[in-house]
Design a protein around this motif. Sequence first.
Motif, PDB file in Angstrom:
ATOM      1  N   SER A 280    -113.649  16.492  15.487  1.00  0.00           N
ATOM      2  CA  SER A 280    -112.476  17.005  14.768  1.00  0.00           C
ATOM      3  C   SER A 280    -111.396  17.520  15.714  1.00  0.00           C
ATOM      4  O   SER A 280    -110.279  17.764  15.291  1.00  0.00           O
ATOM      5  CB  SER A 280    -112.902  18.114  13.801  1.00  0.00           C
TER       6      SER A 280
ATOM      7  N   LYS B 220    -123.472  21.686  25.823  1.00  0.00           N
ATOM      8  CA  LYS B 220    -123.588  20.226  25.815  1.00  0.00           C
ATOM      9  C   LYS B 220    -123.831  19.766  27.248  1.00  0.00           C
ATOM     10  O   LYS B 220    -123.202  18.818  27.713  1.00  0.00           O
ATOM     11  CB  LYS B 220    -122.274  19.625  25.345  1.00  0.00           C
TER      12      LYS B 220
ATOM     13  N   PRO C 252    -107.413  13.679  14.216  1.00  0.00           N
ATOM     14  CA  PRO C 252    -108.155  14.694  14.967  1.00  0.00           C
ATOM     15  C   PRO C 252    -107.175  15.670  15.595  1.00  0.00           C
ATOM     16  O   PRO C 252    -106.062  15.289  15.955  1.00  0.00           O
ATOM     17  CB  PRO C 252    -108.883  13.871  16.043  1.00  0.00           C
TER      18      PRO C 252
ATOM     19  N   GLU D 248    -118.204  18.928  28.455  1.00  0.00           N
ATOM     20  CA  GLU D 248    -116.822  19.258  28.087  1.00  0.00           C
ATOM     21  C   GLU D 248    -116.142  20.114  29.147  1.00  0.00           C
ATOM     22  O   GLU D 248    -114.962  19.946  29.417  1.00  0.00           O
ATOM     23  CB  GLU D 248    -116.783  20.015  26.746  1.00  0.00           C
TER      24      GLU D 248
ATOM     25  N   ARG E 179    -101.397  21.332  14.952  1.00  0.00           N
ATOM     26  CA  ARG E 179    -102.069  20.214  15.613  1.00  0.00           C
ATOM     27  C   ARG E 179    -101.782  20.277  17.108  1.00  0.00           C
ATOM     28  O   ARG E 179    -100.643  20.514  17.519  1.00  0.00           O
ATOM     29  CB  ARG E 179    -101.593  18.870  15.063  1.00  0.00           C
TER      30      ARG E 179
HETATM   31  N1  LIG Z   1    -104.536  16.390  18.919  1.00  0.00           N
HETATM   32  C1  LIG Z   1    -105.111  15.220  19.108  1.00  0.00           C
HETATM   33  N2  LIG Z   1    -104.385  14.088  19.144  1.00  0.00           N
HETATM   34  C2  LIG Z   1    -104.975  12.899  19.331  1.00  0.00           C
HETATM   35  N3  LIG Z   1    -106.300  12.734  19.513  1.00  0.00           N
HETATM   36  C3  LIG Z   1    -107.077  13.815  19.481  1.00  0.00           C
HETATM   37  C4  LIG Z   1    -106.528  15.116  19.287  1.00  0.00           C
HETATM   38  N4  LIG Z   1    -107.546  15.999  19.318  1.00  0.00           N
HETATM   39  C5  LIG Z   1    -108.652  15.304  19.517  1.00  0.00           C
HETATM   40  N5  LIG Z   1    -108.395  13.986  19.636  1.00  0.00           N
HETATM   41  C6  LIG Z   1    -109.374  12.918  19.848  1.00  0.00           C
HETATM   42  O1  LIG Z   1    -110.431  13.081  18.929  1.00  0.00           O
HETATM   43  C7  LIG Z   1    -111.672  12.892  19.543  1.00  0.00           C
HETATM   44  C8  LIG Z   1    -112.568  14.100  19.303  1.00  0.00           C
HETATM   45  O2  LIG Z   1    -112.012  15.221  19.912  1.00  0.00           O
HETATM   46  P1  LIG Z   1    -112.916  16.387  20.468  1.00  0.00           P
HETATM   47  O3  LIG Z   1    -113.886  15.903  21.492  1.00  0.00           O
HETATM   48  O4  LIG Z   1    -111.986  17.476  20.863  1.00  0.00           O
HETATM   49  O5  LIG Z   1    -113.721  16.784  19.163  1.00  0.00           O
HETATM   50  P2  LIG Z   1    -114.845  17.886  18.973  1.00  0.00           P
HETATM   51  O6  LIG Z   1    -114.518  18.561  17.703  1.00  0.00           O
HETATM   52  O7  LIG Z   1    -114.985  18.702  20.192  1.00  0.00           O
HETATM   53  O8  LIG Z   1    -116.143  17.003  18.766  1.00  0.00           O
HETATM   54  P3  LIG Z   1    -117.654  17.406  19.121  1.00  0.00           P
HETATM   55  O9  LIG Z   1    -118.060  18.435  18.128  1.00  0.00           O
HETATM   56  O10 LIG Z   1    -118.384  16.132  18.947  1.00  0.00           O
HETATM   57  O11 LIG Z   1    -117.653  17.911  20.527  1.00  0.00           O
HETATM   58  C9  LIG Z   1    -111.398  12.638  21.021  1.00  0.00           C
HETATM   59  O12 LIG Z   1    -111.477  11.258  21.254  1.00  0.00           O
HETATM   60  C10 LIG Z   1    -109.997  13.094  21.226  1.00  0.00           C
HETATM   61  O13 LIG Z   1    -109.336  12.313  22.194  1.00  0.00           O
END
Ligand SMILES: Nc1ncnc2c1ncn2[C@@H]1O[C@H](COP(=O)(O)OP(=O)(O)OP(=O)(O)O)[C@@H](O)[C@H]1O
Length: 458
Positions: free
Chosen positions: A191, A217, A390, A221, A406
């Motif tokens: 997300s 993890k 996302p 990250e 965002r």
């Molecule tokens: N603001 C944004 N604009 C475009 N793409 C985004 C944005 N934020 C996140 N993404 C894309 O969405 C995907 C997931 O983002 P991210 O790894 O931050 O999610 P997460 O919530 O940390 O997931 P997880 O819980 O699996 O770690 C990534 O490929 C990232 O490049």
Amino acid sequence: MTDLATLLEVGGPLAALGGGAAYARAKHPGVYWSTVGLPLSTARLLSSYGSVMEACGLTVAPSRLRMLAVKATTRREVRPVPPRRGIIRPTSTGLRLRLRLAPGQEPADVAASAERLRHAWGVHAVYVSTIKPGVVELRLVGFDVLRRVRMPRKVGGGLLRVPVALREDATPFVRDYRTIPHQLTLGATLSGKSMYLRHLIAGLARQPVALVGIDCKRGVELAPFAARLSALATDPEQAAELLPVLVKEMEDRYDLIKARQGIAPDTPDEEITSDVWGLPESERPVPVVLFVDEVAELFLVATKKEEERRDEMVTQLIRLAQLGRAAGIYLEVCGQRFGAELGKGATMLRAQLTGRVCHRVNDEATAKMALGDIAPEAVAAACAIAPERPGLAVAGDTSGGWSRIRTPYLSLADAADICRASAHLVPKLPALQPFRPDAPVSPVEQPAPVAQPRPVTG
Ligand SMILES: Nc1ncnc2c1ncn2[C@@H]1O[C@H](COP(=O)(O)OP(=O)(O)OP(=O)(O)O)[C@@H](O)[C@H]1O
Ligand SMILES: [Mg+2]
């Protein structure tokens, strides 16, 4: 034949212009707004202001003096009076306009008509904010600024202030640790939580702040930012060693404040009212921001022995959240869920985290965990976030306000570059030295020898 030629001569450029405008609107909404949208909306606003306000019920009956003046000078009928309008200020994403409310009106009256105003003036959205008693600002946004996020050039940065995302009204969302010390960021997998953290780390990397990471993890990250991190724990065992050190650091800082105030060293920590910011700059300890990604991992246990460790860790996190602010220690906690089912201490820790950001969630219960105590509408807004976007989130704080935000896209490589470039800013914190991660060495090209060495013969 001449008719056809004229049609082609006039129609061709017109069709090209229309096609170009439609293309710009879809692909470059900012350019479209500046060239077409802004003049159109301004013309609509100027020509229809009075009638739109009347249709929205935002006008009041004219005063007797006004009625007499109108009757005396013109033959027009006396119309109800709309709120007095200030000058229209165009911006790169919309336009702003101040209104002086008529007697008997309140900002909520204008806010209730925001959707009607947006349709009347052909803009993407209208937001209303109070400037001072009797004056509201209408912020018209020309296009969906959250589709492709571009941060405005003028953003309010500063020590412990990071402009991390864009609000839907095109203003920057600033994560300010001095006003909201601790924050919880929730969201389903993919997300955009880690992207949010990435922006914070990249923003803080250039400031004199110690960055500490707990990334269960296995560090995927946060390890790329190792060059700038003062400490990193990549599993619950390491976190269990790191947290007591942070608590000790916090206690040492309280001792420092107490010594400064001349208070007896046995005064309990809770009774200290001042904080590190009251110390002179030369003595002030450097602020520490603790990032915890996937917080639930710290709570999950399989064996009885792990349970003890977990309880200790949770207690230490709660202590940091409770007392950390005055010692300049701030928490940034991320997770997929953070509910009472995680066990003892979960709800207590959650209650300490003032700032709330909720990304896309899979169920309403998770959104409630983040935003339930803020506003029911915020929960509904978080549940409506689409997976195609996302990074889109609902940000609120416990004072009741919330907005859609965002983050812009920032690649892991770019963020890691920023951290490497600011590696010299890692503050000296001897207590955290054992936890300092090995920074990945960037591939440096071997300089080619100018001349080939030749064995000396003689
Ligand atoms: N603001 C944004 N604009 C475009 N793409 C985004 C944005 N934020 C996140 N993404 C894309 O969405 C995907 C997931 O983002 P991210 O790894 O931050 O999610 P997460 O919530 O940390 O997931 P997880 O819980 O699996 O770690 C990534 O490929 C990232 O490049
Ligand atoms: Mg993540």
